[in-house]
Design an enzyme around this catalytic site. Structure first.
Site, mmCIF file in Angstrom:
data_model
loop_
_atom_site.group_PDB
_atom_site.id
_atom_site.type_symbol
_atom_site.label_atom_id
_atom_site.label_comp_id
_atom_site.label_asym_id
_atom_site.label_seq_id
_atom_site.Cartn_x
_atom_site.Cartn_y
_atom_site.Cartn_z
ATOM 1 N N CYS A 1 0.868 -1.169 0.000
ATOM 2 C CA CYS A 1 0.000 0.000 0.000
ATOM 3 C C CYS A 1 0.904 1.219 0.000
ATOM 4 O O CYS A 1 1.735 1.367 0.912
ATOM 5 C CB CYS A 1 -0.885 -0.020 1.251
ATOM 6 S SG CYS A 1 -1.880 1.468 1.509
ATOM 7 N N CYS B 1 0.051 3.741 -7.202
ATOM 8 C CA CYS B 1 -1.064 3.239 -6.409
ATOM 9 C C CYS B 1 -1.362 1.850 -6.937
ATOM 10 O O CYS B 1 -1.442 1.650 -8.159
ATOM 11 C CB CYS B 1 -2.295 4.136 -6.535
ATOM 12 S SG CYS B 1 -3.784 3.444 -5.772
#
Length: 280
Positions: free
Chosen positions: A74, A193
């Site tokens: 993440c 991302c």
């Protein structure tokens, strides 16, 4: 010797499954536990303190299950929590365990892809605000200029399965235009991302053909393989049965449905409670 255990892979939601997919593809012998904190996602707009608190809870959850190595798949958690966890928490709570992120493996090599010396970053607002990518790229490639563009609508678009909606093109074109206005000579763009690879083909359509588009999954998987080779004391503590377990802090039905899109095959999850007591 401590009992071998799976490699933990953490994300605020579904995006880390694109990283896990590459880990399993490149390192299929290992066992993995994936945890998505879907009940509190997205992390992108949350404060540094909140992301740090949530991420540390998740790391403790993995440690309580015996994991010796945890990957923060993440970008927001890597940007806002990893350094504190590595420097402040691990020496105190689990000095023999390791927590790694997705930012450093990418920044260590991204400059090698650029001829112009200008690199573009497409990311969440939280990752952009952290300045993690410019700071880390500067360490490895001081001559490279880094330009960032926050894309706050992209994660909701992906998670609501609106990638093929005509309105999505507007947001893709808008952010690519903004990025290239900042750095006209950009020849490498990183999808910073882990959700964004699901829109990779559409993003590629609106980039100049001369611009190389990078995703993190393959880079992180290769980096982990190298890490395990360099650290046999960690590698030998990673169990090897080729098994994967999936956990979510929210609805397992929702996670299984959407998670299968990110992982590329059927996902069957269990419910996790991050409030469980620590047992390591």
């Amino acid at each position: 010797m401590q009992q071998a255990a799976p490699i933990g892979v953490f994300d605020s939601g579904y995006g880390g499954l694109t990283v896990l997919r590459e880990l399993v593809r490149q390192l299929p012998l290992y066992d993995y536990i994936y945890l998505g904190d879907n009940a509190r996602a997205p992390y992108g707009a949350r404060s540094f303190e909140t992301v740090y608190h949530y991420t540390l809870e998740a790391v403790n959850w993995f440690f309580a299950r015996g994991c010796h190595l945890v990957i923060l798949a993440c970008n927001t958690a890597s940007a806002k929590a990893l350094r504190n966890i590595q420097q402040k928490d691990l020496p105190r709570i689990a000095p023999q365990k390791r927590v790694l992120g997705v930012i450093r493996p990418t920044t260590e090599i991204i400059g090698e892809y650029s001829q112009s010396g200008e690199v573009g970053i497409l990311a969440t607002s939280g990752t952009v605000a952290s300045e993690s990518y410019p700071i880390e790229i500067q360490k490895f490639f001081p001559e490279v200029k880094t330009f960032q563009e926050a894309c706050p609508m992209w994660v909701p678009i992906i998670e609501n399965d609106e990638i093929d909606n005509p309105g999505t093109v507007h947001f893709i074109k808008k952010h690519i235009h903004n990025l290239l206005q900042k750095g006209p000579n950009i020849d490498v763009v990183l999808l910073a991302c882990t959700h964004y690879p699901l829109m990779r083909n559409k993003i590629q359509e609106y980039l100049p053909v001369s611009v190389k588009l990078l995703s993190q999954g393959e880079i992180v998987a290769q980096s982990l393989e190298n890490y395990l080779q360099r650290h046999p004391e960690i590698e030998e503590k990673c169990s090897k049965n080729g098994q994967i377990q999936f956990f979510t802090t929210d609805s397992t039905e929702d996670f299984d449905r959407k998670g299968s899109l990110f992982f590329g095959e059927t996902v069957k999850s269990q419910r996790a409670n991050l409030g469980e007591p620590t047992k390591f």
